[in-house]
Design a protein around this motif. Structure first.
Motif, PDB file in Angstrom:
ATOM      1  N   PHE A 414      74.674 105.565  27.578  1.00 24.40           N
ATOM      2  CA  PHE A 414      75.062 106.000  26.056  1.00 24.40           C
ATOM      3  C   PHE A 414      76.261 107.167  25.743  1.00 24.40           C
ATOM      4  O   PHE A 414      75.508 108.163  25.968  1.00 24.40           O
ATOM      5  CB  PHE A 414      73.608 105.934  24.952  1.00 24.40           C
ATOM      6  CG  PHE A 414      72.734 105.109  24.906  1.00 24.40           C
ATOM      7  CD1 PHE A 414      73.235 103.885  24.890  1.00 24.40           C
ATOM      8  CD2 PHE A 414      72.137 105.060  25.878  1.00 24.40           C
ATOM      9  CE1 PHE A 414      71.894 103.177  25.012  1.00 24.40           C
ATOM     10  CE2 PHE A 414      70.698 104.889  26.693  1.00 24.40           C
ATOM     11  CZ  PHE A 414      71.004 102.840  25.935  1.00 24.40           C
ATOM     12  N   TRP A 415      77.426 106.577  25.008  1.00 21.65           N
ATOM     13  CA  TRP A 415      78.208 107.437  24.731  1.00 21.65           C
ATOM     14  C   TRP A 415      78.841 106.698  23.357  1.00 21.65           C
ATOM     15  O   TRP A 415      79.581 108.398  22.723  1.00 21.65           O
ATOM     16  CB  TRP A 415      79.500 106.880  25.644  1.00 21.65           C
ATOM     17  CG  TRP A 415      80.403 105.859  26.156  1.00 21.65           C
ATOM     18  CD1 TRP A 415      79.551 104.517  26.870  1.00 21.65           C
ATOM     19  CD2 TRP A 415      80.875 104.623  24.884  1.00 21.65           C
ATOM     20  NE1 TRP A 415      80.362 104.315  26.539  1.00 21.65           N
ATOM     21  CE2 TRP A 415      81.041 103.430  25.468  1.00 21.65           C
ATOM     22  CE3 TRP A 415      81.465 105.263  24.073  1.00 21.65           C
ATOM     23  CZ2 TRP A 415      82.138 102.739  25.193  1.00 21.65           C
ATOM     24  CZ3 TRP A 415      82.624 104.200  23.685  1.00 21.65           C
ATOM     25  CH2 TRP A 415      83.053 103.082  23.840  1.00 21.65           C
ATOM     26  N   MET A 446      70.638 109.791  15.873  1.00 19.18           N
ATOM     27  CA  MET A 446      69.153 108.693  17.066  1.00 19.18           C
ATOM     28  C   MET A 446      69.957 107.861  17.448  1.00 19.18           C
ATOM     29  O   MET A 446      70.932 106.565  16.494  1.00 19.18           O
ATOM     30  CB  MET A 446      68.561 108.339  15.544  1.00 19.18           C
ATOM     31  CG  MET A 446      67.602 109.532  14.867  1.00 19.18           C
ATOM     32  SD  MET A 446      65.933 109.106  14.323  1.00 19.18           S
ATOM     33  CE  MET A 446      66.890 107.560  13.825  1.00 19.18           C
ATOM     34  N   TYR A 447      69.450 107.080  18.127  1.00 17.39           N
ATOM     35  CA  TYR A 447      69.529 105.792  18.864  1.00 17.39           C
ATOM     36  C   TYR A 447      68.687 105.424  19.167  1.00 17.39           C
ATOM     37  O   TYR A 447      67.593 105.801  19.083  1.00 17.39           O
ATOM     38  CB  TYR A 447      70.766 106.561  21.087  1.00 17.39           C
ATOM     39  CG  TYR A 447      72.047 106.145  20.566  1.00 17.39           C
ATOM     40  CD1 TYR A 447      72.538 104.971  20.727  1.00 17.39           C
ATOM     41  CD2 TYR A 447      72.411 107.303  20.988  1.00 17.39           C
ATOM     42  CE1 TYR A 447      73.910 104.879  21.579  1.00 17.39           C
ATOM     43  CE2 TYR A 447      73.586 107.195  20.995  1.00 17.39           C
ATOM     44  CZ  TYR A 447      74.384 105.879  21.090  1.00 17.39           C
ATOM     45  OH  TYR A 447      76.123 105.610  21.797  1.00 17.39           O
ATOM     46  N   ASP A 448      68.957 103.961  19.317  1.00 14.54           N
ATOM     47  CA  ASP A 448      67.896 103.181  20.176  1.00 14.54           C
ATOM     48  C   ASP A 448      68.253 102.568  21.061  1.00 14.54           C
ATOM     49  O   ASP A 448      69.422 101.588  21.515  1.00 14.54           O
ATOM     50  CB  ASP A 448      67.902 101.577  18.744  1.00 14.54           C
ATOM     51  CG  ASP A 448      66.541 100.669  19.248  1.00 14.54           C
ATOM     52  OD1 ASP A 448      66.098 100.656  20.196  1.00 14.54           O
ATOM     53  OD2 ASP A 448      66.929  99.425  18.193  1.00 14.54           O
ATOM     54  N   LYS A 453      73.859  99.053  19.730  1.00  9.10           N
ATOM     55  CA  LYS A 453      73.758  99.312  18.493  1.00  9.10           C
ATOM     56  C   LYS A 453      74.553 100.728  18.471  1.00  9.10           C
ATOM     57  O   LYS A 453      74.059 102.020  19.271  1.00  9.10           O
ATOM     58  CB  LYS A 453      73.249  99.443  17.022  1.00  9.10           C
ATOM     59  CG  LYS A 453      72.970  97.410  17.126  1.00  9.10           C
ATOM     60  CD  LYS A 453      71.906  97.822  16.208  1.00  9.10           C
ATOM     61  CE  LYS A 453      71.510  96.094  15.680  1.00  9.10           C
ATOM     62  NZ  LYS A 453      70.032  96.261  14.220  1.00  9.10           N
ATOM     63  N   PRO A 454      75.177 101.316  17.674  1.00 13.62           N
ATOM     64  CA  PRO A 454      75.667 102.510  17.813  1.00 13.62           C
ATOM     65  C   PRO A 454      74.547 102.798  16.807  1.00 13.62           C
ATOM     66  O   PRO A 454      74.150 102.493  16.629  1.00 13.62           O
ATOM     67  CB  PRO A 454      76.843 102.284  16.968  1.00 13.62           C
ATOM     68  CG  PRO A 454      77.534 101.317  16.863  1.00 13.62           C
ATOM     69  CD  PRO A 454      76.580 100.276  17.235  1.00 13.62           C
ATOM     70  N   SER A 763      87.680 106.047  21.307  1.00 16.46           N
ATOM     71  CA  SER A 763      86.896 105.240  21.646  1.00 16.46           C
ATOM     72  C   SER A 763      86.287 104.779  22.670  1.00 16.46           C
ATOM     73  O   SER A 763      85.109 103.879  23.223  1.00 16.46           O
ATOM     74  CB  SER A 763      87.541 104.295  20.921  1.00 16.46           C
ATOM     75  OG  SER A 763      88.637 103.782  21.630  1.00 16.46           O
ATOM     76  N   LEU A 764      86.521 105.579  23.377  1.00 21.31           N
ATOM     77  CA  LEU A 764      85.639 105.524  25.198  1.00 21.31           C
ATOM     78  C   LEU A 764      85.117 106.334  25.214  1.00 21.31           C
ATOM     79  O   LEU A 764      85.293 107.468  24.548  1.00 21.31           O
ATOM     80  CB  LEU A 764      87.126 104.886  26.173  1.00 21.31           C
ATOM     81  CG  LEU A 764      87.229 103.903  25.355  1.00 21.31           C
ATOM     82  CD1 LEU A 764      88.884 104.413  26.642  1.00 21.31           C
ATOM     83  CD2 LEU A 764      87.450 102.338  25.882  1.00 21.31           C
TER      84      LEU A 764
END
Length: 1511
Positions: A414-415, A446-448, A453-454, A763-764
Motif C-alpha cells: 500500500f502506497w 487509516m487503510y482498509d 481505496k485510498p 502520484s506514484l
C-alpha cells in the motif's frame, strides 16, 4: 509444515546494468545496498529460499555476476562504489580474492563465459580492466573516453567484449590485441542500458534483410580494421534509453534491425504522461532461441519479441491473461536459470519486487517482495491471525500473510496517500482489515487492507514524526456523546512534538483532540506537562500509560484520565511501553508493564496494588518489580509472548533482539542476525518459537528461538564487532555544512533514523532517486562540528552571528603588536597618504562635457538658442534631449531628465547609493525610499533620512528595513530597528521565532511589564529547548524565571547524579514543593547508598521531615551492612570505600538494642507515638518480591526496610506487625536463594529463638510461618554440622548413595554463600544428577557460631513445627493446580499449531492421522495412576482443575496468606538425618514424615529425591 526462518530482504539496487545474475544449480543473486543476497531456486517444497548474504563491501554494490564454468560454479564476483571488485565463494560466503585497480566509480562488470578466471569491469571514465584471478594478473584498456554503462563478454569468442556507453555508442573490442576496436556501432542516441549476445554462433539463425532506413548499407560502421582470419560473425542486441532495441551484425559491423517500444495502455487507465521519461530498457536473449528476444518496456511490462517477422515486429506481453502480475515500475535486469527441465526468467524492478517467469507460458511463477527503507514498525492483526503489517521508510506499507504455505512471501503493498516514511502502525482491535498508520511528516491515516481505496487521512497533522499509535476507549470530549454517537474505540497518536491526539475513526475529517487538556482539568495540574513519547492502553481499556521525554511513566485511569501513579525509574526518553496480555494462567500478570528507554535497561513494574486500590492522590513508584539488564544501547521496542507467562522480547540499538524470562529475570535467547540497529519486534501470534524483527538494515527477519546459539546480548569485543558490522553499511555522501550558531537539536533519536530518507510527493510510490541507499542514506547520521544534527538545517532558518548568546566573542587586538605609523616604509606611507578619489555623482554629464572642441562649441550654440527662444520647436527639443547635460543650464524639466539619466546609469553600474543621493537632490525622498525597499537596498543612511518624508513614511521605512535585515539574517539588528518605532512585541517575536531567546528576554524584561505573559512564554520556550539539548541547569533558570519552580526542579533532576538530585531537592523545598523535594532527596540518598556513602545519604535525608522513616531504614541498613561485612568479609566486600558513621562501630549489645539506642540518641525517637508515626510513614511502601536474580544492594535495602518496620512495631508493642515484618525479611532472603542472609537475620533478631514470641502470639498464622522458617534454618544447620563420617549406605535397591550437594543456586547475585542449600527450591532436588558429590567442609556463619550446637541437644524435636499436615495439603493442591495449568497451556499450543496447519493447507495430506481432542501427557509423573503417555482429555483436565480450585477455596485465608517452607522437602531432610544419626529423629516424627511423603510425594519433584533419602 514445521516452522522455518524467513526474511524480507532489502530492495535490489536500481540503475545498474547488471546488479543481478543467475548461476548454475539454480543459484540467483542480486545486489542490495552494500551486500549481495543469494537465493536457491526450485529446490524443495518452496519455489525459492534465501541462502544468505555476501557481506564485505562498504558502499553500494554496482555489479554482480556468476561464474558459469564447470568446477567453479560456486564462484561469483561483485563490484562496488568503494572501488573494489571481489571474488566470492558462494558456499562459504567469504571473499576469495579482490582487486582495487579502478581509480574511478565502477559502472559495469561481467565474468567471461569462455575464460574461467577472467572478470572484466569498466568505470565511468572509460577504463576497462581485465583481471585473471587465478594468476592475479590484469590488463588495462582505454577504448573510448566515455562513460561505460554496460559490458558483456561474448559467449562464443573468448577475446570479444561488447561495451555500451552513456552517449549511445556501442563498441566491440578484442582484448587479445591490446583492446583494439573491431566495431563502433552507431545508431542509438542515448544511454546503452543492456547488451545481449545471440546464444547461437553465426548469422544464419536469422533471415534479416538490411534495414531500409539504415545509413550504413555498404561500409562497416566505424573505422575499418584489418580483418582477422577467425570468423567472428554473431548477432548482438542492445537496449537504449532512446526507447529502441537494435540488432547488430558483428560480421558486417552495422545494425540490421531496429525495434521500437510500443506504448501499452494499463488496465483501467491511460498512459502516464511521465512514463516516457522514466525508462530503462534491458534485453535478454533466451538460450537456444535465437529468434526470440525478451525486453522490458515503459511501465514494467516484459515483452517477448519474435525476430522472424519482417516489417512491423510482433511482440507478446508477459502475463497478458493475469491481472496485476507484471511489474508496476521499470525493470532493470533480466537473467535466466534452469529448473526442472524448464527455463525460468528472473527480473528485478523499481517496484522493489523480484519476479520469476516461466518462459514457456510467460506467466509469473512467484514474487519476492523487498524493502527500500528502514523497518520502523511491525504489527500483527488481532483479528486476521498471521497478518503482519510492516511500516517502511520507503513510503509504503506491506501486509505479509505469514500463514501462506504456497507462497512464503505473500505480501500486499500500500502506497497511496502516504508519501512519507511509515513510522508507526496499529491494527483496529476488532474491525477486520482496518490498519492505522503514522508517518514521518506527522500524518495519521487509516487503510482498509481488503480494498483498493485510498486511505482516510486525519485532518489534524502532527508537527513532527508520529512515534506510536494505539487504539483505546474514548476520553472527553469524544466520550461525552451518546452510545450511538461515539465509536467504541478511538485512535491515539503520539508524535515528536510531545503531544497525544485523539482521533475519531468515524470522523477523521473532524478535529483531533489533545488529551493534555483532559489530563490538566481532571488532575488540576498547573505545572508544565512533560513531552509524551509513548502511549499504551491496558487490554481491558481501563488504564492508559504514557511514556515521557524525561523518563517518567504516568498511569491514568479511564475515561477521565485520572492520574493514579507515576513511575520514576528511567531517566531518559521512554521508547517502548507494553502491558502483559490477559490470557495467561496467572491473572495477576496482566498488571505487569514493561518499559524501555534510551538507556539499556528494561524495567518491569507490577501495578496490581495501585490499580486495585485506586488511590486518591497519585503514587510515585521508584522500585521495579523486575530489572532486565544486558543490552548495551537504547531499547527501541518490546513485545510480550502471547504463548507464555512473563516472557518478553526486546529490540535494541546494539543490533540484537533478546528474549527474557521476566519472572526469573533470566536472559533466554539472543538473536544476532541483523546487520543494523533493531527498530521493532513482534512475537508470532501462532508459533511460540517464532519472532519477527525489523531493523535499519532494510530487513524483516523471522527467526526461531530454539535455533539461537546465544543466550544474552554481546558484551565487550562482540558488541564492537556488531558495531563494525553495522558501520559497514552504505555511507551517505553529505556535504559539509557550516556551523550554525543558536540552533537546537530535535527530540528523540528515532528522528535520527527517520531523517535519513527523502520522499517525493508524486502520484506514484516514493522513489529513492538513483539508488536505494540514497533513499535511506545511513544508519548513523554525521554531525555538524558543534554537535547539531544535520536534520535541523531542514527545519530551522539559518542565523547570523549577531546573537551575543551564541556567537564567539571577538578577540581584542593586542596593542603591543600594532606597528606605529612612523615605522611604516616611506613608499607605503605616501601611498596611504593619497586619498582615493571620490566617485562622481554626475558621471554622464561630466563625460559629455569632456568631448571634442567642436561638440562643446555646438553645445554652446544649442544652449544659446534655447535661452533666447520663446518656444522650442521640434528640432530644438530633439537637440536638447540629445544633450542631457545641458539640463544643468536650462530649466528644471531638463534638469530632471539629466538626473533621471544619471540615476539610470548608476543603477546599471551597480551604484544604488549614488542614485539615492540624486533622488534626494531632486527632493523625491519618498520615491527613493520606496524604490530602495522594493529592491532590498535600504541602508542605515536612508532610514536616518526617512523622518524628512513624514512620520508615516518613517514607520513604513523602518518596517521595510527590518524585513530586509531578516532576509539578510540580521535578526538582532532588525529587532533594534523595530524597537525604534516602539514595536516591542514584534521585535520580541522576531527574536524568539529565530531562537535568539537571550536577546528576546533582555528586550522583554527591559521594555514590558513584569507580569506580561510574553515574558513567561519566552522563559518556557527557551527552557524547553535547553532541556531538550541537555543544558539542564540553564533550563532550570528559565523555568524559575517563568515562576515554575516545579519544572525547574524536575529538569535539574533529569541528569540523575547526586549533585543534580541534591540541588533539585533543595530547590523544590525552597519553592514549598515538599512532596517533589522528598522524592528527589530519597533518590539522591539511594544514589549515595549505591556507593556505600551512608553519611552523605543521612545528610540529604535530614533536610526532609517527612523522610524520618527512611532515615531509620538507612541507619539499620548501615548497621546490617557493617555486621555482614565483619561476618562474611569476602562476600560483602565492595570496590567503593564505605563511609560509616561513628555509631556503626560494633558494641557488645544485641543488634536490636544497638538499633534502638542509635535511634534514640541520633534521631530522637523516645515515645511510642514517635515509633508509631515512623511506622505509618513506611508501611505504605511496597517493594517487589525477590528472586534469584535480584541485585544484592537492592535486596539488602528491601530487607532493611522490612526489619525497620519490625523494630518500630516491637518498640510500639505491636507484636503482630513486628512478626509480619520480620517474616517478610526472612522470606525475602529465602526467595532470593540466599540462605546465609536468612540465617544471619534469624541470629540477629531471634537470638533466643521464638519462645518469647509464642507467649505473646500463640497460634497466630504469621508467627507459625516465622517459627517454621526459623526451624527450617536450624534443620539445615544441624544437617551441615553432622559428624563427618564415610559415606553411609542406604539400602534402597541400588548401591551406596552419597550426600546431597549443597552448592547454592543463587551465588551469581553476590548474596549467596557456599552453604546456601539448593534444596530450598523443591524443584532443584529433581534436577540433581544420579551421583551427588560429598558435602564439602563448610565454614559458614552458622557453623562458626558454636552457641547453637553447644546449648541445644542433637535432636530434631524443635523442627516438629515443619511437619504440618495442613501446609502439606495446601502445597500439594497448589502443585496439582500448577501441573494442570501447564498441561492446559501445552494443549492450547498444540491446538494453535493444528489450526495453523488447517489454515495453511487446502486439504490434509493422505495418510495424516486426524487430530484428537486430547493431549498425551508429556510429564509421566504428573498423575499417579495413569500410565506413561496415557491421553488426558480436556474434560478430565477441567474436572481436575475445578476440584483443585474448590479444595483450594476451603483452606483458611490465614494459611494461604503467609508462606511456609516446603513440608515434603523438610521431611526428606529429617529422614536423611535420622538415617545417619540415631536419636536425632523420634519415631513419632519419623512416622509422620513418612506418612506425609507417601501421601503427597507423588510429584516428579520428590520421586528421585525419595529414592535417595527414604529407606
Amino acid at each position: 509444515m514445521g516452522p522455518e526462518t524467513r526474511m524480507l530482504t532489502p530492495s535490489p539496487n536500481w540503475y545498474c546494468s547488471r546488479s543481478s545474475d543467475a548461476g548454475p544449480g539454480g543459484l540467483f543473486g542480486f545486489a542490495a545496498r552494500n551486500s549481495v543476497y543469494l537465493l536457491q531456486i526450485g529446490l524443495g517444497q518452496s519455489p525459492f529460499h534465501v541462502l544468505g548474504e555476501l557481506v564485505g563491501h562498504t558502499e553500494r554494490v554496482s555489479g554482480f555476476t556468476f561464474s558459469h564454468h564447470v568446477g567453479q560454479t560456486n564462484f561469483c564476483a561483485s563490484s562496488s562504489d568503494d572501488g573494489t571488485v571481489k571474488i566470492w565463494d558462494v558456499y562459504t560466503r567469504t571473499v576469495v580474492t579482490e582487486h582495487t585497480l579502478h581509480q574511478n566509480t565502477i559502472s559495469a562488470l561481467h565474468w567471461s563465459p569462455k575464460v574461467k578466471d577472467l572478470i572484466i569491469s569498466g568505470d565511468e571514465k572509460g577504463i576497462v580492466i581485465c583481471y585473471w584471478n587465478n594468476r592475479n594478473d590484469s590488463q588495462h584498456f582505454f577504448p573510448e573516453p566515455r562513460t561505460i554503462f554496460c559490458i558483456t563478454c561474448s559467449p562464443h569468442h573468448e577475446d570479444l567484449v561488447a561495451m555500451g556507453y552513456k552517449d549511445g555508442m556501442v563498441v566491440v573490442i578484442d582484448i587479445s590485441r591490446k583492446g583494439d576496436i573491431l566495431h563502433r556501432l552507431r545508431g542509438h542516441d542515448d544511454e546503452i542500458h543492456s547488451i545481449a549476445w545471440c546464444p547461437l554462433l553465426g548469422e544464419d539463425c536469422l533471415t534479416i534483410r538490411p534495414e531500409e532506413n539504415s545509413d550504413e548499407h555498404e561500409i562497416p560502421n566505424g573505422k575499418v580494421v584489418q580483418q582477422t582470419p577467425v570468423t567472428k560473425d554473431c548477432y548482438l542486441a542492445t537496449g537504449s534509453k532512446d526507447q529502441t532495441i537494435r540488432i547488430w551484425s558483428c560480421s558486417r559491423g552495422r545494425g540490421v534491425m531496429t525495434l521500437k517500444l510500443p506504448f501499452l495502455k494499463r488496465r483501467g487507465g491511460g498512459v502516464d504522461p511521465t512514463i516516457k521519461e522514466r525508462i530503462w530498457l534491458t534485453v535478454f536473449w533466451p538460450s537456444g532461441q535465437p529468434t526470440q528476444l525478451v525486453s522490458s518496456c515503459f511501465g514494467g511490462e516484459l515483452l517477448l519479441w519474435d525476430l522472424t517477422h519482417s516489417g512491423k515486429r510482433k511482440c507478446t506481453l508477459f502475463s497478458s491473461s493475469s491481472e496485476g502480475q507484471n511489474h508496476s515500475r521499470i525493470v532493470f535486469n533480466l537473467c535466466s536459470v534452469q529448473s526442472e527441465d524448464k527455463e525460468l526468467l528472473l527480473s528485478i524492478s523499481m517496484d522493489r519486487d523480484v519476479k520469476c517467469w516461466d518462459m514457456t507460458t510467460l506467466e509469473c511463477c512467484w514474487t519476492l517482495p523487498s524493502l527500500g527503507g528502514f523497518v520502523y514498525s511491525l504489527a500483527f492483526s488481532p483479528v486476521d491471525m498471521g497478518c503482519l503489517a510492516i511500516g517502511v521508510g520507503d513510503g509504503m506499507i506491506r501486509v505479509w500473510n505469514t500463514l501462506s504455505i504456497k507462497n512464503n512471501h505473500e505480501v500486499k503493498t500500500f502506497w497511496q496517500g502516504i508519501k512519507s516514511k511509515v513510522t508507526s502502525l496499529s491494527w483496529h482491535p476488532t474491525k477486520e482489515g482496518c490498519l492505522a498508520f503514522g508517518t514521518d511528516d506527522g500524518k495519521v491515516g487509516m487503510y482498509d487492507t481488503y480494498s483498493n481505496k485510498p486511505p482516510q487521512i486525519s485532518s489534524t497533522y502532527h508537527k513532527k514524526t508520529v512515534y506510536s499509535l494505539a487504539w483505546g476507549p474514548p476520553v472527553p470530549p469524544i466520550s461525552l456523546g451518546g452510545d450511538g454517537d461515539r465509536p467504541a474505540v478511538t485512535l491515539y497518536s503520539c508524535a515528536g512534538e510531545g503531544i497525544i491526539l485523539q482521533h475519531n475513526p468515524w470522523k477523521l475529517s473532524g478535529e483531533a483532540y489533545d488529551i493534555n487538556k483532559v489530563i490538566r482539568e481532571t488532575n488540576a495540574i498547573k505545572y508544565k506537562l512533560p513531552a509524551h513519547t509513548e502511549i499504551s492502553w491496558k487490554a481491558d481499556g481501563k488504564i492508559m500509560a504514557l511514556g515521557n521525554e524525561d523518563g517518567s511513566i504516568e498511569v491514568f485511569q479511564a475515561p477521565n484520565l485520572k492520574l493514579i501513579c507515576t513511575i520514576q525509574q528511567h531517566h531518559k526518553l521512554v521508547n517502548a511501553i507494553r502491558w502483559h496480555h490477559e490470557h495467561g494462567t496467572n491473572p495477576e500478570l496482566s498488571y505487569l508493564i514493561a518499559s524501555g528507554s534510551n538507556n539499556a535497561v528494561i524495567y518491569v513494574h507490577n501495578l496490581k496494588s495501585v490499580i486495585e486500590s485506586a488511590p486518591e492522590s497519585p503514587v510515585t513508584i521508584t522500585e521495579p518489580f523486575r530489572t532486565l539488564s544486558g543490552h548495551t544501547a537504547k531499547i527501541t521496542s518490546l513485545a510480550w509472548s502471547p504463548h507464555h507467562d512473563g516472557r518478553l522480547v526486546s529490540a535494541c540499538y546494539d543490533g540484537t533482539a533478546q528474549v527474557w524470562d521476566v519472572l526469573r529475570e533470566e536472559p533466554l535467547c539472543n538473536y544476532r542476525g541483523h546487520r543494523g540497529r533493531l527498530l521493532c519486534v513482534q512475537w508470532s501470534p501462532l508459533d511460540p518459537d517464532s519472532v519477527f524483527s525489523g531493523a535499519d538494515d532494510f530487513c524483516v527477519h523471522k527467526w526461531l528461538i530454539s535455533m539461537q546459539d546465544h543466550t544474552r546480548p554481546p558484551q565487550g569485543k562482540k558488541s564492537i564487532e556488531l558495531e563494525k558490522k553495522r558501520l559497514s553499511q552504505p555511507k551517505p555522501k553529505i556535504k559539509k555544512k557550516k556551523k550554525l550558531p543558536g540552533k537546537v537539536t530535535t527530540k528523540q533519536e528515532v528522528i535520527d533514523v527517520v531523517n535519513g530518507e527523502e520522499c517525493k510527493d508524486s502520484s506514484l510510490p516514493i522513489e529513492n532517486g538513483v539508488s536505494d541507499q540514497e533513499g535511506e542514506e545511513e544508519v548513523q547520521e554525521p554531525e555538524i562540528p558543534n554537535g547539531i544534527p544535520s536534520n535541523v538545517s531542514k527545519e530551522l532558518p539559518s542565523y547570523s552571528l549577531i546573537s551575543s548568546g551564541f556567537e564567539k566573542p571577538k578577540i581584542p587586538m593586542n596593542p603591543k603588536v600594532i606597528i606605529p605609523k612612523k615605522d611604516l616604509p616611506k613608499e607605503k606611507s605616501d601611498a596611504l597618504a593619497k586619498k582615493k578619489k571620490a566617485r562622481s555623482i554626475l558621471p554622464v554629464s561630466t563625460a559629455l562635457d569632456h568631448r571634442s572642441k567642436e561638440d562643446l562649441h555646438q553645445d554652446c550654440l544649442v544652449l544659446a538658442t534655447v535661452k533666447h527662444s520663446k518656444e522650442l520647436n521640434e528640432d530644438l527639443a530633439a537637440s536638447l534631449n540629445e544633450r542631457i547635460h545641458l539640463g544643468l543650464f536650462t530649466d528644471r524639466t531638463a534638469l530632471y531628465r539629466m538626473i533621471e539619466a544619471e540615476g539610470k546609469s548608476h543603477l546599471e553600474n551597480g551604484h544604488p547609493d549614488l542614485f539615492h543621493q540624486l533622488m534626494l537632490w531632486k527632493g523625491d525622498l519618498k520615491g527613493v525610499l520606496q524604490a530602495a525597499a522594493e529592491r532590498g537596498e535600504l541602508t542605515d543612511q536612508l532610514v536616518a533620512m526617512a523622518p524628512v518624508a513624514g512620520y508615516q513614511m518613517w514607520l513604513w521605512t523602518v518596517e521595510a528595513f527590518a524585513k530586509q535585515l531578516c532576509f539578510q539574517d540580521q535578526y538582532v539588528k532588525a529587532a533594534s530597528h523595530l524597537l525604534s518605532i516602539h514595536k516591542v512585541y514584534e521585535a520580541v517575536e522576531l527574536l524568539k521565532s529565530n531562537h535568539f531567546y537571550r536577546e528576546a528576554i533582555a528586550i522583554a524584561k527591559a521594555r514590558l511589564r513584569p507580569e506580561d505573559p510574553v515574558l513567561k512564554d519566552l522563559y518556557s520556550s527557551w527552557g524547553a529547548i535547553l532541556e531538550r539539548d541537555g543544558h539542564y541547569a540553564m533550563a532550570a533558570k528559565c523555568y524559575l524565571g517563568a515562576t515554575s519552580a516545579y519544572d525547574a526542579a524536575k529538569v535539574l533532576a533529569k541528569k540523575g547524579d547526586v549533585a543534580s538530585l541534591r540541588t533539585a531537592a533543595e530547590l523544590a523545598l525552597i519553592a514549598e514543593e515538599k512532596e517533589l523535594s522528598s522524592s528527589f532527596s530519597f533518590r539522591c540518598a539511594q544514589e549515595l547508598l549505591s556507593v556505600r556513602n551512608w553519611m552523605g545519604a543521612q545528610e540529604v535525608l535530614q533536610q526532609q521531615e517527612c523522610l524520618l522513616g527512611q532515615r531509620l531504614v538507612f541507619c539499620l541498613h548501615e548497621l546490617l551492612s557493617k555486621h555482614l561485612e565483619e561476618r562474611q568479609p569476602p562476600e560483602w566486600k565492595s570496590s567503593s570505600f564505605p563511609a560509616y558513621h561513628c555509631w556503626a562501630i560494633k558494641t557488645e549489645s544485641a543488634f536490636t538494642e544497638r538499633v534502638t539506642t542509635i535511634w534514640k540518641s541520633t534521631f530522637g525517637l523516645e515515645t511510642t507515638e514517635q515509633y508509631q508515626a515512623a511506622f505509618q510513614q513506611l508501611r505504605g511502601i511496597e517493594y517487589p518480591p525477590a528472586t534469584g536474580h535480584t541485585l544484592s544492594k537492592q535486596l539488602l535495602f528491601h530487607i532493611s526496610h522490612d526489619l525497620t518496620l519490625a523494630v518500630l512495631s516491637q518498640q510500639a508493642a505491636s507484636w503482630h506487625e513486628a512478626v509480619r515484618a520480620l517474616l517478610a525479611a526472612v522470606t525475602r532472603s529465602y526467595d532470593s536463594g540466599n540462605f546465609t542472609l536468612m540465617q544471619e537475620i534469624c541470629i540477629l533478631f531471634l537470638p533466643e529463638g521464638c519462645a518469647h514470641l509464642k507467649e505473646k502470639l500463640g497460634e497466630e498464622p504469621a508467627f507459625k510461618s516465622l517459627e517454621a522458617f526459623f526451624s527450617y534454618g536450624q534443620l539445615y544447620e544441624l544437617w551441615w554440622n553432622l559428624p563427618r563420617t564415610p559415606l553411609i549406605k542406604i539400602q534402597h535397591g541400588a548401591g551406596p548413595v552419597p550426600f546431597i550437594d549443597t552448592t547454592s543456586a543463587g551465588e551469581q547475585n553476590g548474596l549467596s554463600d557456599i552453604s546456601s542449600p539448593e534444596v530450598t527450591d523443591p524443584e532443584a532436588l529433581a534436577q540433581q544428577n544420579d551421583g551427588f558429590p560429598q558435602v564439602p567442609t563448610l565454614s559458614t556463619a552458622v557453623e562458626q557460631d558454636q552457641r547453637t550446637t553447644e546449648k541445644k541437644p542433637p535432636t530434631l524435636s524443635a523442627c516438629e513445627v515443619l511437619i504440618s499436615q495442613m501446609h502439606a495439603d495446601l502445597q500439594g493442591t497448589q502443585k496439582a493446580i500448577a501441573e494442570v495449568q501447564e498441561t492446559l497451556a501445552e494443549m492450547i499450543r498444540q491446538h494453535q499449531k493444528s489450526q495453523l496447519c488447517k489454515a495453511t493447507m487446502n486439504s490434509p495430506e493422505e495418510g495424516d492421522p486426524p487430530m484428537k481432542p486430547h493431549l498425551y501427557s508429556e510429564n509421566p509423573d504428573s498423575q499417579s495412576k495413569e500410565q506413561v503417555n496415557e491421553p488426558v482429555s480436556l474434560t478430565e483436565l477441567t474436572k481436575r482443575l475445578t476440584e483443585a480450585n474448590k479444595k483450594m477455596a476451603e483452606f483458611p485465608e490465614s494459611i494461604k496468606t503467609f508462606p511456609f517452607p516446603d513440608v515434603l522437602e523438610c521431611c526428606l531432610v529429617m529422614l536423611h538425618i535420622g538415617s545417619q544419626c540415631s536419636g536425632y529423629l523420634s519415631p513419632e516424627m519419623q512416622q509422620q514424615a513418612l506418612e506425609l511423603l507417601q501421601k503427597y510425594g507423588r510429584s516428579k519433584v520428590y520421586k528421585r529425591s525419595c529414592q535417595i533419602f527414604c529407606t
